[in-house]
Motif scaffolding. Structure first.
Motif, PDB file in Angstrom:
ATOM      1  N   MET A   1       6.259  14.389   3.135  1.00  0.00           N
ATOM      2  CA  MET A   1       5.696  13.135   3.614  1.00  0.00           C
ATOM      3  C   MET A   1       5.967  11.992   2.649  1.00  0.00           C
ATOM      4  N   GLY A   2       6.149  12.294   1.372  1.00  0.00           N
ATOM      5  CA  GLY A   2       6.377  11.247   0.391  1.00  0.00           C
ATOM      6  C   GLY A   2       7.675  10.501   0.630  1.00  0.00           C
ATOM      7  N   SER A   3       8.734  11.223   0.989  1.00  0.00           N
ATOM      8  CA  SER A   3      10.019  10.554   1.209  1.00  0.00           C
ATOM      9  C   SER A   3       9.977   9.700   2.483  1.00  0.00           C
ATOM     10  N   LEU A   4       9.268  10.159   3.502  1.00  0.00           N
ATOM     11  CA  LEU A   4       9.111   9.366   4.718  1.00  0.00           C
ATOM     12  C   LEU A   4       8.357   8.073   4.411  1.00  0.00           C
ATOM     13  N   ALA A   5       7.326   8.170   3.587  1.00  0.00           N
ATOM     14  CA  ALA A   5       6.562   6.987   3.209  1.00  0.00           C
ATOM     15  C   ALA A   5       7.427   6.022   2.413  1.00  0.00           C
ATOM     16  N   GLN A   6       8.261   6.546   1.528  1.00  0.00           N
ATOM     17  CA  GLN A   6       9.134   5.676   0.746  1.00  0.00           C
ATOM     18  C   GLN A   6      10.150   4.961   1.630  1.00  0.00           C
ATOM     19  N   ILE A   7      10.673   5.650   2.627  1.00  0.00           N
ATOM     20  CA  ILE A   7      11.618   5.034   3.556  1.00  0.00           C
ATOM     21  C   ILE A   7      10.929   3.934   4.355  1.00  0.00           C
ATOM     22  N   LEU A   8       9.728   4.206   4.848  1.00  0.00           N
ATOM     23  CA  LEU A   8       8.981   3.196   5.603  1.00  0.00           C
ATOM     24  C   LEU A   8       8.642   1.994   4.733  1.00  0.00           C
ATOM     25  N   LEU A   9       8.246   2.227   3.498  1.00  0.00           N
ATOM     26  CA  LEU A   9       7.946   1.122   2.588  1.00  0.00           C
ATOM     27  C   LEU A   9       9.193   0.299   2.290  1.00  0.00           C
ATOM     28  N   PHE A  10      10.338   0.959   2.147  1.00  0.00           N
ATOM     29  CA  PHE A  10      11.594   0.242   1.913  1.00  0.00           C
ATOM     30  C   PHE A  10      11.950  -0.642   3.117  1.00  0.00           C
ATOM     31  N   VAL A  11      11.793  -0.104   4.320  1.00  0.00           N
ATOM     32  CA  VAL A  11      12.083  -0.880   5.528  1.00  0.00           C
ATOM     33  C   VAL A  11      11.147  -2.083   5.617  1.00  0.00           C
ATOM     34  N   LEU A  12       9.875  -1.885   5.287  1.00  0.00           N
ATOM     35  CA  LEU A  12       8.924  -3.000   5.307  1.00  0.00           C
ATOM     36  C   LEU A  12       9.265  -4.039   4.240  1.00  0.00           C
ATOM     37  N   ASP A  13       9.733  -3.588   3.077  1.00  0.00           N
ATOM     38  CA  ASP A  13      10.147  -4.532   2.029  1.00  0.00           C
ATOM     39  C   ASP A  13      11.359  -5.346   2.456  1.00  0.00           C
ATOM     40  N   VAL A  14      12.310  -4.711   3.120  1.00  0.00           N
ATOM     41  CA  VAL A  14      13.489  -5.428   3.614  1.00  0.00           C
ATOM     42  C   VAL A  14      13.073  -6.450   4.672  1.00  0.00           C
ATOM     43  N   ALA A  15      12.180  -6.058   5.573  1.00  0.00           N
ATOM     44  CA  ALA A  15      11.691  -6.984   6.596  1.00  0.00           C
ATOM     45  C   ALA A  15      10.977  -8.167   5.949  1.00  0.00           C
ATOM     46  N   TRP A  16      10.197  -7.899   4.909  1.00  0.00           N
ATOM     47  CA  TRP A  16       9.488  -8.950   4.171  1.00  0.00           C
ATOM     48  C   TRP A  16      10.497  -9.939   3.572  1.00  0.00           C
ATOM     49  N   PHE A  17      11.547  -9.422   2.940  1.00  0.00           N
ATOM     50  CA  PHE A  17      12.571 -10.262   2.324  1.00  0.00           C
ATOM     51  C   PHE A  17      13.309 -11.093   3.373  1.00  0.00           C
ATOM     52  N   VAL A  18      13.688 -10.499   4.480  1.00  0.00           N
ATOM     53  CA  VAL A  18      14.399 -11.215   5.541  1.00  0.00           C
ATOM     54  C   VAL A  18      13.517 -12.337   6.090  1.00  0.00           C
ATOM     55  N   LEU A  19      12.244 -12.072   6.252  1.00  0.00           N
ATOM     56  CA  LEU A  19      11.324 -13.082   6.758  1.00  0.00           C
ATOM     57  C   LEU A  19      11.184 -14.241   5.774  1.00  0.00           C
ATOM     58  N   ILE A  20      11.113 -13.949   4.485  1.00  0.00           N
ATOM     59  CA  ILE A  20      11.017 -15.010   3.482  1.00  0.00           C
ATOM     60  C   ILE A  20      12.285 -15.862   3.481  1.00  0.00           C
ATOM     61  N   VAL A  21      13.455 -15.219   3.558  1.00  0.00           N
ATOM     62  CA  VAL A  21      14.720 -15.965   3.599  1.00  0.00           C
ATOM     63  C   VAL A  21      14.764 -16.857   4.838  1.00  0.00           C
TER      64      VAL A  21
END
Length: 92
Positions: A1-21
């Motif tokens: 479950m830890g790797s799935l959580a890390q992947i989801l957090l990475f996707v959310l971080d990318v979405a956050w960055f795209v939204l800020i840009v």
């Protein structure tokens, strides 16, 4: 479950960055610092709009009209943050 959580957090971080840009570019275009007649600026702007418009469109249907100010990115920010909290609290 830890790797799935890390992947989801990475996707959310990318979405956050795209939204800020996207937000920063909209301000710079609005204040005419950036020009959409420049090919690179236009490519980036239309690419970001293509990514974010499917997310913004359903939210805009329920948001009240406020004139020139669009609060849809703020709602998306809150949604991303809420998803991040859920992932951190339940999967990590």
């Amino acid at each position: 479950m830890g790797s799935l959580a890390q992947i989801l957090l990475f996707v959310l971080d990318v979405a956050w960055f795209v939204l800020i840009v996207h937000i920063i570019m909209s301000w710079l275009i609005g204040f005419q610092v950036l020009n959409l007649r420049q090919p690179l600026v236009a490519q980036i702007w239309y690419g970001l709009n293509g990514l974010l418009e499917p997310i913004f469109r359903p939210i805009r249907q329920y948001m009240p009209r406020t004139g020139t100010i669009d609060f849809t990115p703020l709602v998306v920010f809150v949604g991303i943050y809420a998803l991040r909290v859920i992932v951190v609290n339940n999967l990590v």
